[in-house]
Motif scaffolding. Structure first.
Motif, PDB file in Angstrom:
ATOM      1  N   LYS A 107       2.076  30.755   1.223  1.00 32.77           N
ATOM      2  CA  LYS A 107       3.291  31.579   1.240  1.00 32.77           C
ATOM      3  C   LYS A 107       3.525  32.159   2.625  1.00 32.77           C
ATOM      4  CE  LYS A 107       2.164  34.140  -2.325  1.00 32.77           C
ATOM      5  NZ  LYS A 107       2.254  35.233  -3.307  1.00 32.77           N
ATOM      6  N   ILE A 108       2.455  32.555   3.289  1.00 29.29           N
ATOM      7  CA  ILE A 108       2.593  33.083   4.649  1.00 29.29           C
ATOM      8  C   ILE A 108       3.098  31.993   5.582  1.00 29.29           C
ATOM      9  CG2 ILE A 108       1.293  33.969   6.630  1.00 29.29           C
ATOM     10  CD1 ILE A 108      -0.500  35.422   4.574  1.00 29.29           C
ATOM     11  N   PHE A 109       2.585  30.762   5.398  1.00 27.95           N
ATOM     12  CA  PHE A 109       3.084  29.642   6.211  1.00 27.95           C
ATOM     13  C   PHE A 109       4.579  29.450   6.025  1.00 27.95           C
ATOM     14  CE2 PHE A 109       4.478  25.220   5.598  1.00 27.95           C
ATOM     15  CZ  PHE A 109       4.524  24.809   6.931  1.00 27.95           C
ATOM     16  N   LEU A 110       5.043  29.496   4.774  1.00 28.65           N
ATOM     17  CA  LEU A 110       6.460  29.278   4.500  1.00 28.65           C
ATOM     18  C   LEU A 110       7.349  30.310   5.184  1.00 28.65           C
ATOM     19  CD1 LEU A 110       6.260  28.354   0.698  1.00 28.65           C
ATOM     20  CD2 LEU A 110       6.650  26.805   2.611  1.00 28.65           C
ATOM     21  N   ASP A 111       6.784  31.476   5.489  1.00 31.34           N
ATOM     22  CA  ASP A 111       7.569  32.549   6.109  1.00 31.34           C
ATOM     23  C   ASP A 111       7.379  32.637   7.617  1.00 31.34           C
ATOM     24  OD1 ASP A 111       8.671  33.390   3.710  1.00 31.34           O
ATOM     25  OD2 ASP A 111       6.936  34.637   3.229  1.00 31.34           O
ATOM     26  N   ASN A 112       6.483  31.804   8.206  1.00 25.95           N
ATOM     27  CA  ASN A 112       6.280  31.917   9.651  1.00 25.95           C
ATOM     28  C   ASN A 112       7.121  30.891  10.400  1.00 25.95           C
ATOM     29  OD1 ASN A 112       4.980  29.420   9.979  1.00 25.95           O
ATOM     30  ND2 ASN A 112       2.937  30.272   9.912  1.00 25.95           N
ATOM     31  N   ASP A 347       8.958  14.310  -0.425  1.00 25.78           N
ATOM     32  CA  ASP A 347       9.926  15.403  -0.490  1.00 25.78           C
ATOM     33  C   ASP A 347       9.912  16.069  -1.862  1.00 25.78           C
ATOM     34  OD1 ASP A 347      10.666  14.956   2.106  1.00 25.78           O
ATOM     35  OD2 ASP A 347      12.458  13.787   1.618  1.00 25.78           O
ATOM     36  N   LYS A 348       9.776  15.248  -2.903  1.00 26.44           N
ATOM     37  CA  LYS A 348       9.737  15.796  -4.259  1.00 26.44           C
ATOM     38  C   LYS A 348       8.478  16.624  -4.464  1.00 26.44           C
ATOM     39  CE  LYS A 348      11.571  16.138  -8.346  1.00 26.44           C
ATOM     40  NZ  LYS A 348      12.865  16.832  -8.520  1.00 26.44           N
ATOM     41  N   ILE A 349       7.361  16.120  -3.945  1.00 23.50           N
ATOM     42  CA  ILE A 349       6.097  16.867  -4.067  1.00 23.50           C
ATOM     43  C   ILE A 349       6.196  18.192  -3.327  1.00 23.50           C
ATOM     44  CG2 ILE A 349       3.661  16.857  -3.394  1.00 23.50           C
ATOM     45  CD1 ILE A 349       3.682  13.824  -3.891  1.00 23.50           C
ATOM     46  N   LEU A 350       6.763  18.157  -2.122  1.00 25.75           N
ATOM     47  CA  LEU A 350       6.898  19.390  -1.346  1.00 25.75           C
ATOM     48  C   LEU A 350       7.850  20.356  -2.029  1.00 25.75           C
ATOM     49  CD1 LEU A 350       7.097  17.942   2.280  1.00 25.75           C
ATOM     50  CD2 LEU A 350       5.106  18.804   1.050  1.00 25.75           C
ATOM     51  N   GLU A 351       8.870  19.797  -2.678  1.00 26.27           N
ATOM     52  CA  GLU A 351       9.817  20.660  -3.399  1.00 26.27           C
ATOM     53  C   GLU A 351       9.119  21.396  -4.534  1.00 26.27           C
ATOM     54  OE1 GLU A 351      13.774  20.051  -6.199  1.00 26.27           O
ATOM     55  OE2 GLU A 351      13.260  18.527  -4.705  1.00 26.27           O
ATOM     56  N   ASN A 352       8.133  20.715  -5.156  1.00 27.91           N
ATOM     57  CA  ASN A 352       7.386  21.317  -6.261  1.00 27.91           C
ATOM     58  C   ASN A 352       6.111  22.014  -5.788  1.00 27.91           C
ATOM     59  OD1 ASN A 352       9.230  20.353  -8.167  1.00 27.91           O
ATOM     60  ND2 ASN A 352       8.216  18.362  -8.269  1.00 27.91           N
ATOM     61  N   ASN A 353       6.042  22.326  -4.530  1.00 25.44           N
ATOM     62  CA  ASN A 353       4.898  23.031  -3.963  1.00 25.44           C
ATOM     63  C   ASN A 353       4.683  24.349  -4.715  1.00 25.44           C
ATOM     64  OD1 ASN A 353       3.013  24.356  -2.432  1.00 25.44           O
ATOM     65  ND2 ASN A 353       4.108  24.171  -0.497  1.00 25.44           N
ATOM     66  N   PRO A 354       3.484  24.570  -5.301  1.00 17.38           N
ATOM     67  CA  PRO A 354       3.240  25.825  -6.038  1.00 17.38           C
ATOM     68  C   PRO A 354       3.514  27.066  -5.196  1.00 17.38           C
ATOM     69  CG  PRO A 354       1.456  24.264  -6.414  1.00 17.38           C
ATOM     70  CD  PRO A 354       2.326  23.668  -5.351  1.00 17.38           C
ATOM     71  N   ALA A 355       3.183  26.995  -3.908  1.00 17.41           N
ATOM     72  CA  ALA A 355       3.416  28.153  -3.045  1.00 17.41           C
ATOM     73  C   ALA A 355       4.908  28.437  -2.911  1.00 17.41           C
ATOM     74  CB  ALA A 355       2.801  27.920  -1.658  1.00 17.41           C
ATOM     75  N   ARG A 363       9.992  36.525  -4.777  1.00 21.67           N
ATOM     76  CA  ARG A 363      11.269  37.023  -4.286  1.00 21.67           C
ATOM     77  C   ARG A 363      12.135  37.543  -5.428  1.00 21.67           C
ATOM     78  NH1 ARG A 363      13.193  32.666   0.389  1.00 21.67           N
ATOM     79  NH2 ARG A 363      11.792  33.431   2.037  1.00 21.67           N
ATOM     80  N   GLU A 364      12.121  36.807  -6.558  1.00 22.29           N
ATOM     81  CA  GLU A 364      12.883  37.276  -7.717  1.00 22.29           C
ATOM     82  C   GLU A 364      12.336  38.607  -8.220  1.00 22.29           C
ATOM     83  OE1 GLU A 364      12.782  34.211 -10.609  1.00 22.29           O
ATOM     84  OE2 GLU A 364      14.151  32.878  -9.529  1.00 22.29           O
ATOM     85  N   ALA A 365      10.999  38.726  -8.194  1.00 20.22           N
ATOM     86  CA  ALA A 365      10.390  39.991  -8.612  1.00 20.22           C
ATOM     87  C   ALA A 365      10.775  41.118  -7.656  1.00 20.22           C
ATOM     88  CB  ALA A 365       8.868  39.846  -8.681  1.00 20.22           C
ATOM     89  N   GLU A 366      10.763  40.795  -6.354  1.00 24.31           N
ATOM     90  CA  GLU A 366      11.166  41.804  -5.373  1.00 24.31           C
ATOM     91  C   GLU A 366      12.630  42.202  -5.553  1.00 24.31           C
ATOM     92  OE1 GLU A 366      10.332  40.178  -1.563  1.00 24.31           O
ATOM     93  OE2 GLU A 366       8.151  40.284  -1.784  1.00 24.31           O
ATOM     94  N   GLU A 367      13.476  41.199  -5.796  1.00 32.10           N
ATOM     95  CA  GLU A 367      14.892  41.486  -6.015  1.00 32.10           C
ATOM     96  C   GLU A 367      15.085  42.324  -7.280  1.00 32.10           C
ATOM     97  OE1 GLU A 367      16.837  37.749  -6.142  1.00 32.10           O
ATOM     98  OE2 GLU A 367      16.638  37.365  -3.967  1.00 32.10           O
ATOM     99  N   LYS A 368      14.297  41.994  -8.323  1.00 32.15           N
ATOM    100  CA  LYS A 368      14.380  42.764  -9.561  1.00 32.15           C
ATOM    101  C   LYS A 368      13.928  44.203  -9.326  1.00 32.15           C
ATOM    102  CE  LYS A 368      13.225  40.573 -13.248  1.00 32.15           C
ATOM    103  NZ  LYS A 368      12.431  39.919 -14.331  1.00 32.15           N
ATOM    104  N   ASP A 369      12.825  44.372  -8.586  1.00 34.72           N
ATOM    105  CA  ASP A 369      12.356  45.728  -8.266  1.00 34.72           C
ATOM    106  C   ASP A 369      13.384  46.481  -7.443  1.00 34.72           C
ATOM    107  OD1 ASP A 369      10.019  45.220  -9.610  1.00 34.72           O
ATOM    108  OD2 ASP A 369       8.872  44.691  -7.809  1.00 34.72           O
TER     109      ASP A 369
END
Length: 438
Positions: A107-112, A347-355, A363-369
């Motif tokens: 998750k940190i990688f996805l945001d850097n 691409d499909k595998i990366l799209e389904n990346n658990p992270a 993000r949905e939880a943060e938006e809900k909070d």
């Protein structure tokens, strides 16, 4: 945590021209890009070779230094990740991490910011996930809290030490290390683009951690130049790097053979059905058996479509000739179709990346909070407004009562005044009448 060293500051380039030039009596081998070393030309005068080396080194250092003479720092992130993600020992160590650790680093990688498209395209499926974790570790080291940064640093350096244990035993025999020895050690890795530079970069890191001094030579600076160029390539988009020159061969496009190839390229599903060409039945069966050997049937390629530019490039760069070029063409077409199919799968595998999904959930939880917080704030504000309204209504009601009381008092005063005025008039009339009668 003392955030010093090449992981945090990059590789520093120092102005040591003379030291690099005269460190050894014999000049080291010259270097070309991708870490391939060349010896000086046979029969070349030594003085001319020295002069050429001086000019080359001056040119490189001018490129590596800022105009004000201060050092620039070479970011080593891609090189460290590229080497570690493909090191078998590091891969096994990364598999021992808990799922929670892996998801956190991913998750940190996805945001850097290290999302170089060409760099990521150079990694296989497994290496891509290892790279994500390694990028996350480096980001935590640099930007995380003290405790998390120290944990990530110990984990990362543990991977490096284990992955390059044999290299340390081979190279770190004294307190100083000749750069020429590092070159010779890394030479087997130069067959893979950028891997030689990446391996050398890891050795830089280990020498820093083990307090071993590198005695630099000319090639040290030339490699730094190559590393700067490689960083630029890795940060680029694939279409900016993979350039194809499409040229026309006179008369080729008009031949019946080229028209047949063009037709099959426009309808690549024919590749899945097999090429019904006389004399190639055994070859066609051989191709199908190759697919089966790999575990799939070539029918999986039936839905693949090539765009116009890809078709042009394939036909032009292949230079397929009449008859003799058919097998080459079929191999080439299958490779392109398989590459496209694998790319879609990746691409499909990366799209389904658990992270990635976990980040969406977070993000949905943060938006809900955030929404809950905003709703709570609005409710508090509404309660405050209602309370204020009640207070104002009470004040208004009190003011209205006061006004009505004042009005009543005024009316009574007016009536009393009228009454007193009438009595006064009557009194005056009586007095007047009494005086007149007397």
């Amino acid at each position: 945590m003392n955030k010093k060293g090449m992981i945090f500051e990059g590789l520093k380039v120092r102005n040591e021209i003379k030291k690099a030039m005269y460190q050894e009596e014999n000049l080291p081998d010259r270097i070309q890009e991708e870490n391939r070393y060349l010896t000086e030309a046979e029969g070349e005068d030594t003085g001319k070779s020295v002069l050429k080396c001086e000019r080359e080194l001056t040119r490189v250092l001018e490129k590596l230094m800022n105009e004000d003479g201060e050092e620039i720092c070479l970011d080593v992130t891609y090189f460290l990740v590229f080497a570690a993600a493909q090191n078998p020992v590091c891969q096994e160590e990364l598999k021992t991490l808990t799922p929670e650790q892996i998801l956190e680093y991913q998750k940190i990688f996805l945001d850097n910011g290290y999302h170089g498209e060409y760099f990521l395209s150079c990694l296989g499926y497994e290496e891509y996930y290892y790279a994500q974790v390694l990028f996350g570790m480096l980001e935590v080291m640099r930007e995380g809290s003290r405790e998390k940064a120290e944990d990530a640093y110990r984990l990362f350096m543990g991977l490096i030490r284990k992955g390059w244990h044999s290299a340390r035993k081979e190279l770190f025999k004294e307190e100083t290390l000749e750069f020429q020895c590092i070159q010779e050690w890394a030479e087997p890795y130069t067959e893979q683009p950028a891997m030689g530079m990446s391996q050398i970069c890891v050795i830089y890191l280990l020498t820093e951690a083990c307090h071993v001094e590198i005695r630099k030579n000319v090639n040290y600076y030339l490699i730094l130049e190559c590393m700067i160029d490689r960083n630029t390539i890795w940060d680029s988009k694939k279409e900016e790097i993979l350039e194809y020159e499409v040229w026309g061969r006179q008369g080729y496009a008009d031949s019946s053979f080229s028209r047949m190839l063009a037709e099959t390229v426009r309808n690549p599903f024919q590749a899945a059905l097999g090429f019904q060409v006389e004399g190639y039945e055994e070859f066609d069966c051989y191709l199908q058996n190759l697919f089966h050997l790999g575990g799939i049937d070539r029918n999986v390629l039936g839905g693949e479509v090539l765009d116009e530019r890809t078709r042009e490039i394939l036909l032009e760069i292949g230079e397929f000739e009449e008859k003799s070029g058919l097998e080459k063409y079929i191999y080439s077409l299958y490779i392109v179709l398989l590459s496209g199919y694998v790319k879609k799968c990746l691409d499909k595998i990366l799209e389904n990346n658990p992270a990635r999904w976990q980040r969406c959930v977070d993000r949905e939880a943060e938006e809900k909070d955030t929404l809950k917080k905003q709703i709570n704030e609005l409710e508090v504000h509404c309660r405050s407004v209602k309370k204020r309204n009640r207070e104002l209504e009470e004040k208004l009601e009190q003011a209205e009562r006061t006004v009505r009381r004042k009005e009543n008092q005024m009316q009574r005063a007016v009536k009393q005044h009228q009454s007193e005025k009438q009595e006064l008039i009557k009194l005056r009339e009586r007095q007047y009448n009494t005086g007149k009668a007397g």
